[in-house]
Design an enzyme around this catalytic site. Structure first.
Site, PDB file in Angstrom:
ATOM      1  N   HIS A 145       0.839  -1.171  -0.005  1.00 19.03           N
ATOM      2  CA  HIS A 145      -0.020   0.064  -0.038  1.00 19.03           C
ATOM      3  C   HIS A 145       0.861   1.159  -0.055  1.00 19.03           C
ATOM      4  O   HIS A 145       2.097   1.024   0.117  1.00 19.03           O
ATOM      5  CB  HIS A 145      -0.960  -0.034   1.366  1.00 19.03           C
ATOM      6  N   CYS A 153       3.083  -4.705   6.528  1.00 19.79           N
ATOM      7  CA  CYS A 153       3.110  -4.765   5.018  1.00 19.79           C
ATOM      8  C   CYS A 153       4.185  -4.157   4.455  1.00 19.79           C
ATOM      9  O   CYS A 153       5.197  -3.823   5.029  1.00 19.79           O
ATOM     10  CB  CYS A 153       1.586  -3.526   4.938  1.00 19.79           C
TER      11      CYS A 153
END
Length: 341
Positions: A145, A153
Site C-alpha cells: 500500500h 505490510c
C-alpha cells in the site's frame, strides 16, 4: 470474434468490480490512467498495459520489481521501485500481531485490490496462503500500500503505488485473472545464501529459492502448490496453482530445456554457496586474527608505557633524594604547656 467478446465481457466485469469499490473521497484515484510515458516504455519492451504481470519483492534490498509479459511470452523487468518501509525482520510471518511482513508466493486476484484503503491505494497479498495455512500461520490485512507506514505490510510512496495499482488494473482488464507476487528475504544469490546459512529460516529460504531459480531460467513465473509442507513449482500450463497435488513432491515439472537449466542452476549455486561459506569463514578467521593482533599490540604498548613511567618516576625519585638529606633539620618544638627537661 468470440475471443474478443469474451475479453470484452471480462474487462467490463473487472471494471465493474473496481468501480463498485470507489475511493472513499470519490476522487477516482483507483481509475487514474497510466501515463503516456509508461505506455511508451511498455511498448518499447514489447509489452502493453493489458499484458500479464508479476511482482518480486526483496526485503533486504527494499526493492519491488514489476515484470511484464512480452509479445513473445517471456517476462521482462519493467520497473524497480524502492520500498518506502516494511516491518519486522528477514523471515516469514508466523502469527497475527507479530508485525512481520510475509515471505513466499501469493496470487493476487481482482477481489484483493483495495481502492478504499486508508493508505491511498492497496492490494491484499492474500495471507495466509495455502502454505501458510498448512503451517498454522495466522494474520490478516497484509498488503502492499501507499502512505509509507507499515505494521506487517510493504509500504510505498503514493505515486509509486498509484502506478503499480494501475498496472495491475490494466492487466486484469486485459483478461488476466491474477498476477503473482513472489516475496524473498533478499536476492537469492550464492553469496547471500551463504551469508545467512546460520539462520533458523534457511530451510524455508532454500525451498522458495527453487521458485526464484525457476523464474530466472524460464523467464516466466511458475505455478506453485504445496506438498508435504513445502512449496513445489510446475510449468504454469501443467497444473492450476490452486489445485491439490497428488503423488510425489517433484520440485519442477516443465519443458525439458527448462528442467535441465533449473537443475544446472541449482547445482552450480550449491557449489557456489559452499565456496562462499568457506570464503566467509576464512575472512572471519582473518578478521579475528587481525583483531587479536591489534589487541595484543595495544596491550604491549600499554605495558611499555607503564614501564617507562615507572622508570622515569624511579629516576627522579633517586635524583632528588640526596637533596632531601642535606636539608637543615628543624628543632623539635615541645608542645605548649609541657615542662622542658
Amino acid at each position: 470474434m468470440l475471443r474478443k467478446f469474451v475479453l470484452l465481457a471480462i474487462s467490463l466485469v473487472v471494471a465493474g468490480v473496481l468501480a463498485s469499490c470507489s475511493a472513499l473521497e470519490g476522487d477516482g484515484r483507483h481509475l487514474m490512467p497510466l501515463s503516456g510515458a509508461t505506455k511508451s516504455r511498455l511498448a518499447a519492451m514489447g509489452s502493453s498495459p493489458q499484458a500479464a504481470m508479476m511482482i518480486r519483492i526483496f526485503k533486504e534490498e527494499s526493492a519491488l520489481e514489476v515484470w511484464k509479459q512480452t509479445a513473445g511470452g517471456s517476462y521482462k523487468l519493467f520497473q524497480t521501485y524502492e520500498i518506502c518501509t516494511w516491518s519486522g525482520e528477514l523471515g516469514p510471518k508466523f502469527y497475527e500481531g507479530d508485525r512481520q511482513a510475509p515471505e513466499g508466493f501469493y496470487t493476487i486476484t481482482p477481489g484483493l485490490m483495495n481502492p478504499n484503503s486508508n493508505y491511498y491505494l492497496a492490494f491484499n497479498l492474500g495471507f495466509p496462503n495455502r502454505y501458510d495455512r498448512t503451517h498454522g500461520r495466522t494474520g490478516s490485512h497484509l498488503m502492499v500500500h501507499g502512505a509509507c507506514s507499515s505494521a506487517g505490510c510493504y509500504a510505498m510512496e503514493d505515486e509509486q503505488i498509484a502506478e503499480i495499482y494501475a498496472l495491475a488494473r490494466e492487466s486484469f482488464t486485459g483478461g488476466n485473472r491474477s498476477f503473482e507476487v513472489q516475496i524473498f528475504p533478499f536476492r537469492m544469490t550464492p553469496d547471500n545464501m551463504a551469508k545467512h546459512q546460520s539462520s533458523e529460516h534457511i530451510d524455508f529460504w532454500n525451498n522458495i529459492k527453487q521458485g526464484y531459480d525457476y523464474f530466472e531460467v524460464a523467464s516466466t513465473p511458475p505455478a506453485w502448490d504445496v506438498c508435504d509442507g513445502r512449496y513445489v513449482f510446475r510449468q504454469p500450463s501443467a497444473v492450476n496453482a490452486t489445485a491439490s497435488m497428488a503423488g510425489s513432491c517433484q520440485a519442477v515439472v516443465a519443458d525439458p530445456t527448462i528442467v535441465s537449466a533449473f537443475q544446472a542452476r541449482q547445482s552450480a549455486d550449491a557449489a557456489a554457496i559452499q565456496s562462499a561459506i568457506v570464503r566467509l569463514a576464512d575472512a572471519e578467521a582473518a578478521a579475528a586474527e587481525a583483531e587479536q593482533r591489534r589487541l595484543n599490540a595495544e596491550a604491549e604498548m600499554a605495558a611499555r608505557g607503564e614501564a617507562i613511567n615507572n622508570a622515569v618516576d624511579g629516576f627522579f625519585g633517586t635524583l632528588f633524594s640526596p637533596l632531601d638529606a642535606l636539608a637543615p633539620s628543624q628543632p623539635e618544638t615541645a608542645p605548649q604547656g609541657t615542662p622542658q627537661g
